[in-house]
Enzyme design. Structure first.
Site, mmCIF file in Angstrom:
data_model
loop_
_atom_site.group_PDB
_atom_site.id
_atom_site.type_symbol
_atom_site.label_atom_id
_atom_site.label_comp_id
_atom_site.label_asym_id
_atom_site.label_seq_id
_atom_site.Cartn_x
_atom_site.Cartn_y
_atom_site.Cartn_z
ATOM 1 N N LYS A 65 0.768 -1.122 -0.006
ATOM 2 C CA LYS A 65 0.110 -0.003 0.171
ATOM 3 C C LYS A 65 0.908 1.420 0.051
ATOM 4 C CE LYS A 65 -3.451 -1.417 -0.504
ATOM 5 N NZ LYS A 65 -3.458 -2.269 -2.037
ATOM 6 N N GLY A 67 2.378 2.297 -2.820
ATOM 7 C CA GLY A 67 2.615 2.500 -4.485
ATOM 8 C C GLY A 67 3.144 1.707 -5.312
ATOM 9 N N THR A 69 1.283 -0.550 -7.360
ATOM 10 C CA THR A 69 0.611 -0.572 -8.570
ATOM 11 C C THR A 69 1.350 0.539 -9.498
ATOM 12 O OG1 THR A 69 -1.166 -1.278 -7.137
ATOM 13 C CG2 THR A 69 -1.607 -0.751 -9.329
ATOM 14 N N TRP A 70 1.348 1.692 -8.782
ATOM 15 C CA TRP A 70 2.143 2.954 -9.577
ATOM 16 C C TRP A 70 3.336 2.568 -10.148
ATOM 17 C CZ3 TRP A 70 3.071 8.241 -6.921
ATOM 18 C CH2 TRP A 70 3.272 9.283 -8.011
ATOM 19 N N HIS A 124 7.762 -7.583 -1.238
ATOM 20 C CA HIS A 124 7.721 -6.561 -0.019
ATOM 21 C C HIS A 124 8.739 -7.075 0.911
ATOM 22 C CE1 HIS A 124 4.104 -4.670 -1.778
ATOM 23 N NE2 HIS A 124 3.274 -5.850 -1.439
ATOM 24 N N TYR A 213 6.658 8.382 -2.090
ATOM 25 C CA TYR A 213 5.367 8.582 -2.679
ATOM 26 C C TYR A 213 5.017 10.012 -2.799
ATOM 27 C CZ TYR A 213 0.614 7.610 -3.730
ATOM 28 O OH TYR A 213 -0.851 7.695 -4.200
ATOM 29 N N ARG A 278 -7.765 3.492 -4.963
ATOM 30 C CA ARG A 278 -8.944 4.001 -4.017
ATOM 31 C C ARG A 278 -8.913 5.363 -3.974
ATOM 32 N NH1 ARG A 278 -9.356 5.804 1.485
ATOM 33 N NH2 ARG A 278 -7.221 6.075 1.526
ATOM 34 N N GLY A 280 -5.716 7.560 -4.068
ATOM 35 C CA GLY A 280 -4.360 7.975 -4.638
ATOM 36 C C GLY A 280 -3.831 9.414 -4.256
HETATM 37 P P1 A3P Z 1 -4.959 4.816 -1.170
HETATM 38 O O1 A3P Z 1 -5.428 3.933 -0.446
HETATM 39 O O2 A3P Z 1 -4.434 5.981 -0.379
HETATM 40 O O3 A3P Z 1 -5.711 5.703 -2.322
HETATM 41 P P2 A3P Z 1 -0.132 -0.430 -3.475
HETATM 42 O O4 A3P Z 1 -0.289 -0.292 -4.974
HETATM 43 O O5 A3P Z 1 1.225 -0.593 -3.021
HETATM 44 O O6 A3P Z 1 -0.982 -1.585 -3.433
HETATM 45 O O7 A3P Z 1 -0.875 0.768 -2.778
HETATM 46 C C1 A3P Z 1 -2.081 1.243 -3.200
HETATM 47 C C2 A3P Z 1 -2.263 2.918 -2.880
HETATM 48 O O8 A3P Z 1 -1.729 3.611 -4.113
HETATM 49 C C3 A3P Z 1 -3.681 3.193 -2.735
HETATM 50 O O9 A3P Z 1 -3.833 4.292 -1.959
HETATM 51 C C4 A3P Z 1 -3.945 3.538 -4.326
HETATM 52 O O10 A3P Z 1 -4.947 4.227 -4.485
HETATM 53 C C5 A3P Z 1 -2.702 4.108 -4.717
HETATM 54 N N1 A3P Z 1 -2.317 4.141 -6.333
HETATM 55 C C6 A3P Z 1 -2.836 3.356 -7.072
HETATM 56 N N2 A3P Z 1 -2.462 3.505 -8.367
HETATM 57 C C7 A3P Z 1 -1.807 4.708 -8.093
HETATM 58 C C8 A3P Z 1 -1.197 5.726 -9.057
HETATM 59 N N3 A3P Z 1 -1.313 5.420 -10.419
HETATM 60 N N4 A3P Z 1 -0.685 6.746 -8.719
HETATM 61 C C9 A3P Z 1 -0.738 7.252 -7.517
HETATM 62 N N5 A3P Z 1 -1.192 6.267 -6.558
HETATM 63 C C10 A3P Z 1 -1.669 5.164 -6.759
#
Ligand code: A3P
Length: 312
Positions: A65, A67, A69-70, A124, A213, A278, A280
């Protein structure tokens, strides 16, 4: 061989300290100082024994959680930009997690990740438990951290979303918060995880890129360029003129990815793709924390990071 591995693994974890987890998956077991679910721990141990990293590999390391995915999407887009552009990229039709595999779930039985044509693997795992072959190979390691308050809020929502979708009772926010503060969270203690990579990045700046992040949100193009340079895929001046970095950043933005059909409606196992997207945003903790909670977490962070030169 597989049976032997299972047997010695089961023996090993039965001797580890154990704690109730936040509800999804099994209990946590404390391995080399960190709390892991057995499913992932098995992948870590297997990778420690078998992974054969290469110098051209790129490892993406972070806490859940923060970043993943990003960064997966940015690294994938940077590495594959000679084959795809912003209208043909597999990122438009696949969840980034399908394109960049997770080391712990692959039990080190790859080279599947390289077969995808992209030498990128995400994990992780905390720094002290990284498979030796990753350190020996000299491959590039990218670490991203996120401030603990937003990390906690994001983690709590992700857990709650999964449990609720399974008709299970989620943990109270207060209970999860106490556990997080005690260090009992997935791959936690949070601070030890961050510090492990932080110190390693100071010792080996050529091998470990340490990202935040919040800074990335602030100037994503700048950090996408740094990232590309660091992993050995720098943008050329022609690409700069054509605004390739800007296009990649836009394609990988929260707004773009979260609105794609694949990320709105599909699911893998119990996890719906949209659970990865969610809000971001930076600072969403303000909507959930009391001032006592903020003070408590800030206090722990200050104490744990004091003297490290790191601020988060
Ligand atoms: P929030 O729950 O605060 O919205 P992970 O990818 O490590 O599981 O982390 C998920 C978090 O990264 C979530 O945060 C999600 O919304 C955010 N996130 C996903 N895609 C993103 C993107 N392209 N840019 C920025 N934040 C992103």
């Amino acid at each position: 061989e597989k049976q032997e591995f299972e047997k010695s693994f089961n023996e090993m974890i039965s001797a580890l300290p154990k704690r109730k987890s936040w509800g999804i998956l099994e209990d946590y077991f404390q391995y080399q100082g960190f709390w892991l679910h057995p499913t992932f721990l098995k992948g870590v141990v297997s990778a420690q024994q078998k992974l054969q990293a290469q110098s051209t590999d790129i490892m993406l390391c972070n806490l859940p959680k923060t970043g993943t995915t990003w960064l997966k999407s940015l690294i994938f887009a940077i590495v594959t930009r000679a084959s795809f552009d912003h209208s043909t990229s597999p990122l438009l039709s696949k969840l980034p997690h399908e394109l960049v595999p997770f080391m712990e779930l692959y039990h080190a039985d790859f080279p599947t990740y390289r077969e995808l044509g992209v030498p990128v693997l995400a994990t992780h795992v905390p720094y002290p438990s990284l498979p030796k072959s990753i350190l020996d190979s000299g491959c590039k390691i990218v670490y991203i951290c996120r401030n603990p308050k937003d990390s906690f809020v994001s983690l709590y929502h992700f857990n709650t979303a999964i449990l609720t979708s399974q008709n299970l009772q989620p943990l109270d926010l207060d209970e999860a918060f106490d556990m997080f503060c005690e260090g009992v969270s997935i791959y936690g203690p949070y601070w030890d995880h961050v510090l492990g990579y932080w110190k390693a990045s100071l010792a080996h700046p050529d091998r470990i890129l340490f990202l935040h992040y919040e800074e990335m949100k602030d100037d994503t193009v700048l950090y996408a360029k740094k990232l590309a340079e660091f992993i050995g895929y720098p943008f050329s001046s022609e690409e700069h003129r054509q605004e390739v970095p800007e296009k990649i950043v836009k394609m990988c933005s929260f707004e773009n990815l979260s609105n794609l059909e694949v990320n709105r409606s599909e699911k893998r196992g119990v996890i719906q793709n949209k659970m990865y997207f969610r809000k971001g945003k930076v600072g969403d903790w303000k909507n959930y924390f009391t001032s006592e909670m903020a003070e408590r977490l800030d206090g722990i962070t200050q104490q744990k990071l004091s003297g490290s030169g790191l601020s988060i």
